[in-house]
Design an enzyme around this catalytic site. Structure first.
Site, PDB file in Angstrom:
ATOM      1  N   SER A 175       0.854  -1.181   0.000  1.00  0.00           N
ATOM      2  CA  SER A 175       0.000   0.000   0.000  1.00  0.00           C
ATOM      3  C   SER A 175       0.891   1.231   0.000  1.00  0.00           C
ATOM      4  O   SER A 175       1.754   1.362  -0.862  1.00  0.00           O
ATOM      5  CB  SER A 175      -0.952  -0.042   1.205  1.00  0.00           C
ATOM      6  OG  SER A 175      -1.858   1.032   1.165  1.00  0.00           O
ATOM      7  N   HIS A 202      -2.430  -1.222  -3.398  1.00  0.00           N
ATOM      8  CA  HIS A 202      -3.467  -0.206  -3.207  1.00  0.00           C
ATOM      9  C   HIS A 202      -2.998   1.097  -3.838  1.00  0.00           C
ATOM     10  O   HIS A 202      -1.953   1.629  -3.470  1.00  0.00           O
ATOM     11  CB  HIS A 202      -3.719   0.032  -1.716  1.00  0.00           C
ATOM     12  CG  HIS A 202      -4.136  -1.198  -0.981  1.00  0.00           C
ATOM     13  ND1 HIS A 202      -3.904  -1.375   0.365  1.00  0.00           N
ATOM     14  CD2 HIS A 202      -4.755  -2.333  -1.405  1.00  0.00           C
ATOM     15  CE1 HIS A 202      -4.368  -2.540   0.742  1.00  0.00           C
ATOM     16  NE2 HIS A 202      -4.887  -3.140  -0.308  1.00  0.00           N
ATOM     17  N   ASP A 295      -4.443  -4.784   6.067  1.00  0.00           N
ATOM     18  CA  ASP A 295      -4.874  -5.659   4.975  1.00  0.00           C
ATOM     19  C   ASP A 295      -3.823  -6.722   4.684  1.00  0.00           C
ATOM     20  O   ASP A 295      -2.649  -6.408   4.458  1.00  0.00           O
ATOM     21  CB  ASP A 295      -5.136  -4.830   3.710  1.00  0.00           C
ATOM     22  CG  ASP A 295      -5.708  -5.660   2.576  1.00  0.00           C
ATOM     23  OD1 ASP A 295      -6.404  -6.655   2.860  1.00  0.00           O
ATOM     24  OD2 ASP A 295      -5.466  -5.307   1.409  1.00  0.00           O
TER      25      ASP A 295
END
Length: 365
Positions: A175, A202, A295
Site C-alpha cells: 500500500s 493499493h 490488509d
C-alpha cells in the site's frame, strides 16, 4: 487554530488549476495552504526555507518538473510529497511513478472539472490523502546514479536445513510507499525468474496502467493488469485491476471478482493471500510490503500456517509499517527483511525449492 492545521504547499503550473486546488484544500478546516508556486524550482526553494507538512506536486512544470523537484527535495529537506496528476495520459502516469521512485509517497488524480460526476469524490480523496500523508515520517534519500536494471548475480544457495515444498506462485501485497519498493524488488530479480508473481497494490483508481507500463519499462519483467482466466507465466507480474479482488483458482488460473470489499478495500491483499493459502498451501510464498492498515496481515499468517514461506518488510525500510507490522505481531512472518534484501531472498528460496523438488510434484496446481 492555524498552527494546528496541516500546512500544504501547492506546486502547479496552471494558474486556474492552482487556484482550484488551493480553494479545495482551504475548504477543509484541518488544512492550511502555506504557499502556491508555479514551477518545480520554486517548490524546491520554498521547502528549503519553510516547513510544509505536505507538498501537492504537479508533474509537468517549467524550470524543474515534478520528478526532478521531488528528487531534489527528498535528497535535501525531505517532506511527504503527493503527486497530483491527470490519469488520461499514460506517459504522464509513467512520470508519476518516476516521481514516486524518487520519494513521493502517494498519487491522486487532479479534480479538474466541477461538471464531472466524480468531481466531489476526487476532491474528497485528494483531501483525505493529503491529511493521511501528513502523518507519514519520511527520510532523506541519498543521491544515486541512474538506475541499472541488470539484476545482480544470484549468490550461491546455502544448503537447506530441511526439504522444502516447491514454490510455484508468489503473492505480494503493498500500500502506502509500495510502488518504489515493488519496482526495486522486481528489478533485482533475474529476467528468467521461474515463478509468476501476483501483486495487489493499493493505489488511486486510474493509475494502474501507468504503473504496469513503468514496471515493464524499468524492471526487465513483463507487468500486466490481470485478466480473469489467465494462467500466470513464470517471470511475469500480474497486478490486480481497479475495483476487483484477485485470487487464484483451483485450476491454477487467475480469478477476478467484485465480491464485497475486505478491510474497506477492493482489491484486497487479504483475498489474494487467502486464495494462495487455500489452493497452493506450502507451494506458495507471500510477501507483505509497506502500507497503512492491516490488509493481508491475518492472511499472511494463514499462509504460514499452511506451510508457506512468508516475508514481511521491516520497520526501518517501510514508509508505513502498518500492514507488515501487524503481520509480524501476529507471528505471520517467516522472515522479516529490509526492502533491499527481499529480492535476493526470493531468488535463494525459489532456487532452493526447485533444487529440492525438481523431480517431484506435490500435487498442487
Amino acid at each position: 487554530m492555524t498552527d494546528d492545521k496541516i500546512k500544504v504547499l501547492v506546486a502547479e503550473d496552471s494558474a486556474v488549476i492552482r487556484m482550484l486546488l488551493v480553494q479545495l484544500l482551504e475548504s477543509d478546516p484541518q488544512i492550511s495552504v502555506m504557499g502556491a508556486v508555479s514551477d518545480g524550482r520554486a517548490a524546491f526553494d520554498f521547502v528549503q526555507s519553510n516547513k510544509p507538512d505536505v507538498v501537492l506536486m504537479d508533474i509537468h512544470m517549467p524550470q524543474l518538473n515534478g520528478f526532478e523537484a521531488t528528487r531534489r527535495i527528498m535528497e535535501t529537506k525531505p517532506v511527504p510529497i503527493v503527486i497530483c496528476s491527470a490519469t488520461s495520459n499514460t506517459k504522464d502516469l509513467v512520470f508519476t511513478f518516476e516521481a514516486m521512485e524518487a520519494g513521493a509517497i502517494a498519487c491522486v488524480e487532479k479534480p479538474l472539472n466541477r461538471e464531472r460526476d466524480d468531481f466531489e469524490a476526487l476532491a474528497a480523496h485528494m483531501l483525505e490523502t493529503v491529511k493521511l500523508m501528513s502523518e507519514v515520517k519520511v527520510v532523506r534519500r541519498t543521491a544515486r546514479a541512474r538506475r541499472n536494471y541488470s539484476p545482480p548475480e544470484a549468490h550461491p544457495v546455502a544448503p537447506p536445513q530441511r526439504a522444502e515444498a516447491q514454490i510455484k506462485l508468489i503473492g505480494i501485497g503493498a500500500s502506502t510507499g509500495g510502488p518504489p519498493v515493488l519496482q526495486a524488488l522486481l528489478a533485482a530479480l533475474p529476467r528468467d525468474f521461474p515463478v509468476p508473481l501476483l501483486v495487489v497494490q493499493h493505489i488511486t483508481q486510474g493509475f494502474l496502467p501507468g504503473m504496469a507500463d513503468w514496471l515493464s519499462l524499468t524492471t526487465g519483467l513483463q507487468a500486466h493488469i490481470a485478466s480473469s482466466g489467465t494462467r500466470p507465466l513464470p517471470g511475469h507480474v500480474y497486478l490486480a485491476p481497479d475495483d476487483f479482488h484477485m485470487g487464484i483458482g483451483s485450476d491454477g488460473t487467475i480469478i477476478l471478482t467484485q465480491q464485497s470489499p475486505e478491510n474497506n478495500l477492493r482489491p484486497a491483499v487479504s483475498f489474494l493471500f487467502r486464495s494462495l493459502a487455500d489452493v497452493y498451501g506450502p507451494n506458495a510464498l507471500g510477501v507483505l510490503l509497506t502500507g497503512m492498515g492491516k490488509d493481508g496481515a491475518e492472511e499472511l499468517k494463514a499462509m504460514k500456517n499452511k506451510g508457506a514461506i512468508t516475508i514481511a518488510q521491516d520497520r526501518d525500510s517501510s514508509v508505513v509499517h502498518g500492514m507488515p507490522g501487524v503481520a509480524i505481531a501476529l507471528g505471520g512472518a517467516t522472515h522479516v527483511l529490509p526492502a533491499d534484501k527481499i529480492a535476493q531472498t526470493l531468488v535463494t528460496l525459489v532456487n532452493r525449492s526447485n533444487g529440492i523438488a525438481r523431480n517431484s510434484d506435490h500435487g498442487n496446481p
